[in-house]
Scaffold this motif. Structure first.
Motif: not given
Length: 301
Positions: A197-203
């Motif tokens: 899982p990845i956060s939108y902010d990181d992406l």
């Protein structure tokens, strides 16, 4: 007579001085005791055989700051309760001197199960939580509570929800014959730890760092376009209109049915940097792009 007047003036002056001093002191105390909310960056969400999510992250909060998890309010979820605890003594999760933290959350505490199945949680079920750090919390706060002062400060902050998804490790051993979308999706959900899982902010902030990284995202379909059997999907990550992502799905990875607007889907694939698309207002906007590698999980609306 003069003495009486001077005495009266002196007393009045002293009273003013005391009152002024008292006001300043109270302001200082309020400033010192004001709750401060710190955002966190989630770096890993895994599961263990004890039915828990193991969550790691980093924050700029000072060493020793306590980290909380708050549920999104629902029929059975209580946002006044802290759902994060340490493994060592089942107490507070605290920030270490390098800004890192690690804690545990029971899947049944952060995911609302199925009412018709005694609130059991099935693989594929999702929960929304806010993870944050807070300083200046009341001294006698129990580690299972989120005090009112913290909840008030949290509402004024910009902390967004993080989505957690149950897999076979944390799912209840209940009746697997449930006709719910969650049970039907459990057979097709790839629980391999290769897709993180990845956060939108990181992406969005780190397209180069995350390029070709295997990731998993979930959200709501905004738009679907067909191109020679392939699909190009615009979706809101975590159902947030401010977190738009473009996803390319080839023929082999399409679900058996049609993907429709407002469907809730889960995508597993590789981060592909950014792509530009034209908004309804005719403006070009760069957004994160993902190449889907596995069968799309479509939970409908």
């Amino acid at each position: 007579m003069k003495k009486s007047i001077l005495t009266a003036i002196g007393i009045a002056s002293l009273s003013c001085a005391v009152a002024t001093f008292g006001d300043v002191t109270n302001d200082n105390v309020m400033a010192r005791n004001k709750v401060k909310i710190y955002p966190v960056k989630v770096t890993s969400i895994k599961t263990n055989s004890d039915g828990e999510f193991v969550i790691k992250g980093t924050t700029k909060a000072p060493k020793g700051t306590k980290v909380f998890i708050q549920d999104k309010k629902s029929y059975v979820m209580d946002p006044t309760q802290n759902q994060f605890s340490s493994m060592k003594d089942a107490s507070w999760v605290k920030v270490k001197n390098n800004g890192k933290f690690k804690g545990y959350a029971e899947a049944s505490d952060v995911i609302e199960g199925h009412e018709s199945k005694n609130w059991d949680v099935y693989a594929g079920d999702k929960g929304k939580i806010k993870i944050f750090a807070a300083t200046n919390i009341p001294k006698k706060t129990d580690d299972t509570d989120i005090p009112k002062s913290v909840r008030t400060a949290l509402k004024k902050s910009n902390i967004k929800y993080t989505t957690v998804t149950a897999d076979e490790k944390v799912a209840d051993k209940g009746d697997s014959s449930s006709s719910s979308s969650a049970s039907s999706s459990s057979a097709s959900v790839d629980t391999s730890e290769s897709y993180q899982p990845i956060s939108y902010d990181d992406l969005a902030r780190h397209p180069k760092k995350n390029l070709n990284k295997p990731i998993q995202i979930s959200g709501e379909v905004l738009q679907v376009e067909h191109d020679d059997g392939d699909l190009l999907i615009l979706m809101f990550m975590d159902d947030d209109p401010d977190e738009t992502v473009m996803v390319n799905v080839n023929k082999k990875d399409k679900p058996s049915g049609s993907i429709l607007k407002h469907d809730k889907i889960t995508i597993q694939g590789n981060a592909g940097g950014k792509q530009s698309y034209e908004t309804v207002l005719g403006e070009n906007r760069d957004i994160p792009y993902v190449d889907c590698n596995e069968k799309v999980i479509d939970n409908g609306q």
